[in-house]
Motif scaffolding. Structure first.
Motif, PDB file in Angstrom:
ATOM      1  N   VAL A 166       0.857  -1.180   0.000  1.00 19.73           N
ATOM      2  CA  VAL A 166       0.000   0.000   0.000  1.00 19.73           C
ATOM      3  C   VAL A 166       0.891   1.227   0.000  1.00 19.73           C
ATOM      4  O   VAL A 166       2.053   1.176   0.417  1.00 19.73           O
ATOM      5  N   THR A 167       0.343   2.344  -0.465  1.00 17.35           N
ATOM      6  CA  THR A 167       1.091   3.597  -0.497  1.00 17.35           C
ATOM      7  C   THR A 167       0.694   4.479   0.682  1.00 17.35           C
ATOM      8  O   THR A 167      -0.321   4.242   1.352  1.00 17.35           O
ATOM      9  N   VAL A 168       1.488   5.512   0.905  1.00 16.79           N
ATOM     10  CA  VAL A 168       1.159   6.508   1.921  1.00 16.79           C
ATOM     11  C   VAL A 168      -0.197   7.129   1.634  1.00 16.79           C
ATOM     12  O   VAL A 168      -1.002   7.363   2.540  1.00 16.79           O
ATOM     13  N   ASP A 169      -0.476   7.386   0.362  1.00 18.62           N
ATOM     14  CA  ASP A 169      -1.774   7.961  -0.007  1.00 18.62           C
ATOM     15  C   ASP A 169      -2.926   7.010   0.303  1.00 18.62           C
ATOM     16  O   ASP A 169      -4.026   7.456   0.674  1.00 18.62           O
ATOM     17  N   ASP A 170      -2.698   5.702   0.137  1.00 18.96           N
ATOM     18  CA  ASP A 170      -3.732   4.726   0.487  1.00 18.96           C
ATOM     19  C   ASP A 170      -4.052   4.799   1.981  1.00 18.96           C
ATOM     20  O   ASP A 170      -5.220   4.782   2.387  1.00 18.96           O
ATOM     21  N   VAL A 171      -3.004   4.874   2.793  1.00 18.29           N
ATOM     22  CA  VAL A 171      -3.197   4.985   4.238  1.00 18.29           C
ATOM     23  C   VAL A 171      -3.970   6.252   4.571  1.00 18.29           C
ATOM     24  O   VAL A 171      -4.928   6.235   5.360  1.00 18.29           O
ATOM     25  N   ALA A 172      -3.567   7.368   3.953  1.00 18.85           N
ATOM     26  CA  ALA A 172      -4.228   8.650   4.213  1.00 18.85           C
ATOM     27  C   ALA A 172      -5.700   8.605   3.819  1.00 18.85           C
ATOM     28  O   ALA A 172      -6.562   9.125   4.553  1.00 18.85           O
ATOM     29  N   GLU A 173      -6.000   7.988   2.687  1.00 17.53           N
ATOM     30  CA  GLU A 173      -7.391   7.947   2.225  1.00 17.53           C
ATOM     31  C   GLU A 173      -8.271   7.138   3.180  1.00 17.53           C
ATOM     32  O   GLU A 173      -9.390   7.558   3.509  1.00 17.53           O
ATOM     33  N   ASP A 174      -7.774   5.994   3.640  1.00 26.21           N
ATOM     34  CA  ASP A 174      -8.558   5.176   4.556  1.00 26.21           C
ATOM     35  C   ASP A 174      -8.795   5.916   5.872  1.00 26.21           C
ATOM     36  O   ASP A 174      -9.908   5.905   6.425  1.00 26.21           O
ATOM     37  N   LEU A 175      -7.769   6.596   6.382  1.00 28.46           N
ATOM     38  CA  LEU A 175      -7.909   7.305   7.648  1.00 28.46           C
ATOM     39  C   LEU A 175      -8.786   8.546   7.537  1.00 28.46           C
ATOM     40  O   LEU A 175      -9.478   8.915   8.488  1.00 28.46           O
ATOM     41  N   THR A 176      -8.782   9.185   6.383  1.00 21.02           N
ATOM     42  CA  THR A 176      -9.667  10.335   6.174  1.00 21.02           C
ATOM     43  C   THR A 176     -11.130   9.916   6.294  1.00 21.02           C
ATOM     44  O   THR A 176     -11.965  10.636   6.853  1.00 21.02           O
ATOM     45  N   LYS A 177     -11.442   8.733   5.797  1.00 23.03           N
ATOM     46  CA  LYS A 177     -12.806   8.207   5.908  1.00 23.03           C
ATOM     47  C   LYS A 177     -13.161   7.876   7.356  1.00 23.03           C
ATOM     48  O   LYS A 177     -14.290   8.094   7.795  1.00 23.03           O
ATOM     49  N   LYS A 178     -12.204   7.363   8.086  1.00 23.78           N
ATOM     50  CA  LYS A 178     -12.461   6.932   9.454  1.00 23.78           C
ATOM     51  C   LYS A 178     -12.480   8.103  10.433  1.00 23.78           C
ATOM     52  O   LYS A 178     -13.160   8.060  11.462  1.00 23.78           O
ATOM     53  N   PHE A 179     -11.712   9.158  10.133  1.00 23.02           N
ATOM     54  CA  PHE A 179     -11.591  10.304  11.040  1.00 23.02           C
ATOM     55  C   PHE A 179     -11.807  11.616  10.282  1.00 23.02           C
ATOM     56  O   PHE A 179     -10.855  12.360  10.013  1.00 23.02           O
ATOM     57  N   PRO A 180     -13.042  11.910   9.906  1.00 27.49           N
ATOM     58  CA  PRO A 180     -13.303  13.138   9.136  1.00 27.49           C
ATOM     59  C   PRO A 180     -12.981  14.417   9.897  1.00 27.49           C
ATOM     60  O   PRO A 180     -12.830  15.473   9.287  1.00 27.49           O
ATOM     61  N   SER A 181     -12.835  14.354  11.217  1.00 29.70           N
ATOM     62  CA  SER A 181     -12.498  15.551  11.995  1.00 29.70           C
ATOM     63  C   SER A 181     -11.092  16.045  11.703  1.00 29.70           C
ATOM     64  O   SER A 181     -10.770  17.223  11.929  1.00 29.70           O
ATOM     65  N   LYS A 182     -10.229  15.167  11.226  1.00 31.04           N
ATOM     66  CA  LYS A 182      -8.828  15.465  10.910  1.00 31.04           C
ATOM     67  C   LYS A 182      -8.024  15.904  12.146  1.00 31.04           C
ATOM     68  O   LYS A 182      -6.996  16.582  12.026  1.00 31.04           O
ATOM     69  N   ASP A 183      -8.496  15.529  13.311  1.00 34.02           N
ATOM     70  CA  ASP A 183      -7.807  15.854  14.561  1.00 34.02           C
ATOM     71  C   ASP A 183      -7.879  14.612  15.442  1.00 34.02           C
ATOM     72  O   ASP A 183      -8.916  14.313  16.037  1.00 34.02           O
ATOM     73  N   ILE A 184      -6.789  13.846  15.528  1.00 32.55           N
ATOM     74  CA  ILE A 184      -6.863  12.553  16.205  1.00 32.55           C
ATOM     75  C   ILE A 184      -5.734  12.372  17.224  1.00 32.55           C
ATOM     76  O   ILE A 184      -4.706  13.056  17.175  1.00 32.55           O
ATOM     77  N   GLY A 185      -5.978  11.433  18.114  1.00 32.66           N
ATOM     78  CA  GLY A 185      -4.940  10.953  19.002  1.00 32.66           C
ATOM     79  C   GLY A 185      -4.345   9.676  18.440  1.00 32.66           C
ATOM     80  O   GLY A 185      -5.073   8.794  17.990  1.00 32.66           O
ATOM     81  N   VAL A 186      -3.038   9.595  18.426  1.00 31.05           N
ATOM     82  CA  VAL A 186      -2.324   8.390  17.994  1.00 31.05           C
ATOM     83  C   VAL A 186      -1.687   7.786  19.239  1.00 31.05           C
ATOM     84  O   VAL A 186      -0.824   8.414  19.868  1.00 31.05           O
ATOM     85  N   VAL A 187      -2.132   6.602  19.615  1.00 26.47           N
ATOM     86  CA  VAL A 187      -1.787   6.034  20.915  1.00 26.47           C
ATOM     87  C   VAL A 187      -0.787   4.890  20.786  1.00 26.47           C
ATOM     88  O   VAL A 187      -1.000   3.954  20.021  1.00 26.47           O
ATOM     89  N   ASN A 188       0.299   5.003  21.542  1.00 25.06           N
ATOM     90  CA  ASN A 188       1.299   3.941  21.705  1.00 25.06           C
ATOM     91  C   ASN A 188       1.835   3.374  20.392  1.00 25.06           C
ATOM     92  O   ASN A 188       1.830   2.150  20.171  1.00 25.06           O
ATOM     93  N   PRO A 189       2.345   4.249  19.516  1.00 22.14           N
ATOM     94  CA  PRO A 189       2.999   3.729  18.313  1.00 22.14           C
ATOM     95  C   PRO A 189       4.339   3.090  18.666  1.00 22.14           C
ATOM     96  O   PRO A 189       4.994   3.467  19.634  1.00 22.14           O
ATOM     97  N   ASP A 216     -11.296  11.188  19.075  1.00 23.14           N
ATOM     98  CA  ASP A 216     -10.977  10.418  17.866  1.00 23.14           C
ATOM     99  C   ASP A 216      -9.590   9.815  18.052  1.00 23.14           C
ATOM    100  O   ASP A 216      -8.588  10.551  18.132  1.00 23.14           O
ATOM    101  N   VAL A 217      -9.515   8.477  18.089  1.00 17.46           N
ATOM    102  CA  VAL A 217      -8.271   7.830  18.506  1.00 17.46           C
ATOM    103  C   VAL A 217      -7.908   6.687  17.554  1.00 17.46           C
ATOM    104  O   VAL A 217      -8.744   5.842  17.218  1.00 17.46           O
ATOM    105  N   LEU A 218      -6.640   6.684  17.158  1.00 14.39           N
ATOM    106  CA  LEU A 218      -6.069   5.565  16.421  1.00 14.39           C
ATOM    107  C   LEU A 218      -5.086   4.854  17.347  1.00 14.39           C
ATOM    108  O   LEU A 218      -4.062   5.418  17.724  1.00 14.39           O
ATOM    109  N   THR A 219      -5.412   3.628  17.746  1.00 14.06           N
ATOM    110  CA  THR A 219      -4.518   2.872  18.627  1.00 14.06           C
ATOM    111  C   THR A 219      -3.516   2.097  17.772  1.00 14.06           C
ATOM    112  O   THR A 219      -3.878   1.518  16.747  1.00 14.06           O
ATOM    113  N   CYS A 220      -2.269   2.100  18.217  1.00 12.83           N
ATOM    114  CA  CYS A 220      -1.201   1.512  17.411  1.00 12.83           C
ATOM    115  C   CYS A 220      -0.472   0.377  18.118  1.00 12.83           C
ATOM    116  O   CYS A 220       0.537  -0.127  17.606  1.00 12.83           O
ATOM    117  N   ASP A 221      -0.944  -0.014  19.299  1.00 16.60           N
ATOM    118  CA  ASP A 221      -0.310  -1.128  19.989  1.00 16.60           C
ATOM    119  C   ASP A 221      -0.587  -2.430  19.246  1.00 16.60           C
ATOM    120  O   ASP A 221      -1.554  -2.550  18.491  1.00 16.60           O
TER     121      ASP A 221
END
Length: 394
Positions: A62-85, A191-196
């Protein structure tokens, strides 16, 4: 009498690229090695294939743009917490680039003094002498004042600085927070993306119960984006950096591959050979304190003969206790008979004390990972003989 037990061989193969017939390459490479080295195949031999070449051959990128597109759909607020990367340039930097490309602001919450697999983020001696403890919430300013000069002894960089520069390069604002309580992120955003990796289900369930809009990395790119790769089981977990704009995902066709390789080997050798795909070994480096398992599992695919746990007696225990008065050949023959007569399930018995109660694929995968290494050995296939043998097998 047999003088050798388990034998492990790294099998050299051609350089594997996208769309290569990996099953053919694996089988042909084993047959070539047999002719060159003069070994024979036996029942219960093991063939292991590193997940890297499985993902490459199936073109699961997958590309960086693919990742961005999927996350834009999941988090339309564009302001998220990224937890424990995970604090890894290879494992997380390209994912983080995609997150930043999709967002206007990231609040990045990191555990301390290290991430989930032992990558350090601050000096532990400094932490012990400071006003902070493992229950503290440390702001970005406080981190900079007390720990900001720390450089990781292996990588030579400070991962906070590295991640900040990467996020800001995508025109995204970032704020760092350091806490060992994932609930802290809810003071900043819902709005949270967990990365553990290994606690992912517990973390997402907890934050969901507290009202968060939460996804885990295992839920990103589970389906293709405009023909991209995907992994329906693990999403972005287990991915590795391929280029500055591309990720290789954890393989998704491993089950088909191991059964096809097993089928062909049975046809060619007449032996019941077991086959597995392996990723990181499940072991911890005693010096760097890094736990090797950054993949979601050691083995995402294996044939049925590799299911289960070892069922072994501890030779030292038997020798020192039951047969303490025996020596030499008499002792050896007594222990052999003890092995031959052991129960099919020794769980909980004193005679197993000190053996390793881990699943077979974790143990074998660790052996394979240490054999193949992560560099330039050129042996993405590992061939193991005698793993299931014991002292009673002559």
């Amino acid at each position: 009498m047999r003088c050798v037990g388990t034998v492990v061989r790294g099998i050299r193969t051609p350089i594997i690229k996208e769309n290569d017939d990996l099953a053919t390459i694996v089988v042909d490479s084993l047959m070539n090695a047999k002719e060159a080295e003069g070994f024979e195949f036996n029942d219960k031999d093991i063939v292991a294939i590193t997940e890297a070449v499985v993902g490459i051959s199936e073109g699961n990128y997958v590309t960086v743009d693919d990742v961005a597109e999927d996350l834009t759909k999941k988090f339309p607020s564009k302001d998220i917490g990224v937890v424990n990367p995970i604090l890894s340039r290879n494992r997380f930097s390209i994912i983080l680039k995609g997150i930043a490309r999709a967002m206007d602001k990231i609040t990045l919450l990191s555990s301390f003094p290290a991430d989930e697999v032992g990558n350090g983020i601050l000096d532990e001696d400094t932490l012990e002498k400071s006003e902070y403890n493992l229950g503290s919430v440390i702001s970005e300013v406080e981190y900079a004042e007390t720990f900001g000069s720390w450089i990781h002894p292996f990588t030579g960089i400070n991962m906070v600085d590295f991640y900040r520069e990467l996020i800001e390069s995508e025109d995204c604002e970032v704020e760092f927070v350091f806490s060992n309580d994932v609930k802290t992120i809810l003071d900043y955003t819902k709005d949270v993306l967990t990365c553990d990796i290994h606690t992912r289900f517990k973390t997402t369930k907890l934050l969901e119960s507290l009202g968060a809009n939460v996804y885990g990395l295992h839920q990103v790119l589970t389906e293709p984006i405009d023909g991209s790769g995907c992994n329906p089981d693990y999403g972005l977990l287990g991915s590795n950096k391929a280029t500055e704009e591309k990720l290789k995902l954890f393989p998704k066709t491993g089950d088909t591959l191991v059964r096809e390789v097993q089928k062909r080997l049975i046809e060619k050798t007449g032996k019941q050979i077991e086959v597995m795909v392996y990723g990181d070994g499940a072991f911890k480096d005693p010096v760097g304190k890094i736990w090797e398992l950054a993949d979601p599992v050691v083995s995402p695919a294996h044939t049925d003969g590799l299911i289960g746990y070892p069922n072994e007696i501890k030779l030292k225990y038997v020798s020192d206790n039951k047969f303490a008065d025996l020596k030499g050949d008499e002792l050896k023959e007594a222990i052999k008979e003890e092995i031959r007569c052991k129960d099919e399930n020794l769980t909980g018995q004193m005679i197993t004390e000190g053996t390793t109660p881990r699943v077979l694929t974790d143990l074998i995968g660790s052996l394979c990972d240490l054999t193949s290494g992560s560099g330039d050995k050129g042996t993405p296939v590992i061939f193991i003989q005698g793993y299931f043998d014991n002292l009673a097998d002559d």
